[in-house]
Design an enzyme around this catalytic site. Structure first.
Site, PDB file in Angstrom:
ATOM      1  CB  SER A  97      20.551  28.848  29.840  1.00  0.00           C
ATOM      2  OG  SER A  97      19.981  29.915  29.144  1.00  0.00           O
ATOM      3  CG  HIS A 231      19.607  33.181  33.002  1.00  0.00           C
ATOM      4  ND1 HIS A 231      18.433  32.506  32.748  1.00  0.00           N
ATOM      5  CD2 HIS A 231      20.477  32.800  32.029  1.00  0.00           C
ATOM      6  CE1 HIS A 231      18.568  31.764  31.663  1.00  0.00           C
ATOM      7  NE2 HIS A 231      19.801  31.921  31.213  1.00  0.00           N
TER       8      HIS A 231
END
Length: 258
Positions: A97, A231
């Protein structure tokens, strides 16, 4: 088993030691609000083929008394200085990320300095700079920010409990989100090393196309690996990710004979 800070810098955490025999070393960069210890399961899965260390940003865990940095470039500058001064190559970079952007900028700094470049960049759950979305969660109140963070991880970890939500390091998370919101890569920003993008099938932030756009930012080979999950797919796909890392590093060209 706890991680251990490098004796010469608080930026580097040793996760699982491996024999110092020239095998590659993977340097991991955490997500927003994340810490070096997030990568310990991956380090265990990679050992002993790859030694894994992680970058510890200011403002979390044993560095929680330090002010967090609010710039991807500052994070990259400090991490690059720490890596160049303490860890001999060969290195590969793995960023999750926010960490994907930091790792990308660290790779650019290795190349700009004329230092031995990393072997490969693994960009996990991160939009490529050219398609990066600007987060706004850091502008919300604490309750809204906690709720958004809980929802983001729900597909992989389940909703966070009230105690877990209260324990979130909100100052560090806000600083990290602000760093992403402010980040602007040069339009032609590229590295000369291979880039492998990794993405979860149910990631609400990063699509397969977003991951594929990392190919625009390398003059070498680009590849995309897709895993089941959201995610934080890495929480449940550690062994698959480890196999991807080991396979990619094993396929690197052999050094030229003297």
């Amino acid at each position: 088993m706890p991680t251990h800070a490098h004796a010469r810098t608080p930026w580097i955490r040793r996760l699982v030691a491996a024999p110092a025999d020239g095998r590659p070393r993977l340097v991991c960069f955490p997500h927003a609000g994340g810490s070096a210890s997030y990568f310990r399961p991956l380090a265990i899965a990679l050992s002993p083929q790859v030694e894994t260390v992680a970058v510890q940003y200011p403002g979390r865990q044993e560095r929680r008394a330090e002010a967090p940095l609010e710039s991807v470039e500052r994070l990259a500058d400090e991490a690059f200085d720490a890596l160049r001064g303490t860890l001999p190559g060969p290195l590969a970079l793995f960023g999750h990320s926010l960490g994907a952007l930091v790792a990308f900028e660290v790779a650019r700094r290795f190349e700009a300095a004329g230092a031995e470049p990393p072997l490969r960049l693994f960009a996990s759950a991160g939009c490529a700079p050219s398609v990066l979305r600007r987060p706004t969660a850091h502008l919300a109140d604490d309750a809204t920010l906690r709720a958004e963070l809980s929802a983001l991880g729900a597909a992989d970890r389940g909703p966070l409990s009230a105690a877990e939500l209260r324990a979130l390091p909100l100052p560090a998370i806000r600083a990290d989100y602000r760093a992403v919101a402010r980040y602007r890569a040069d339009p032609g920003a590229r590295v000369g090393i291979p880039v492998t993008a990794l993405v979860g099938t149910e990631d609400p932030i990063v699509s397969r196309a977003d991951a594929g756009a990392w190919a625009r930012h390398t003059t070498a080979a680009g590849a995309v690996q897709v895993f089941g999950g959201g995610h934080f797919y890495l929480d449940h796909q550690v062994h698959g990710v480890a196999a991807t890392v080991v396979g990619a590093l094993a396929a690197r060209p052999a050094p030229a004979s003297p």
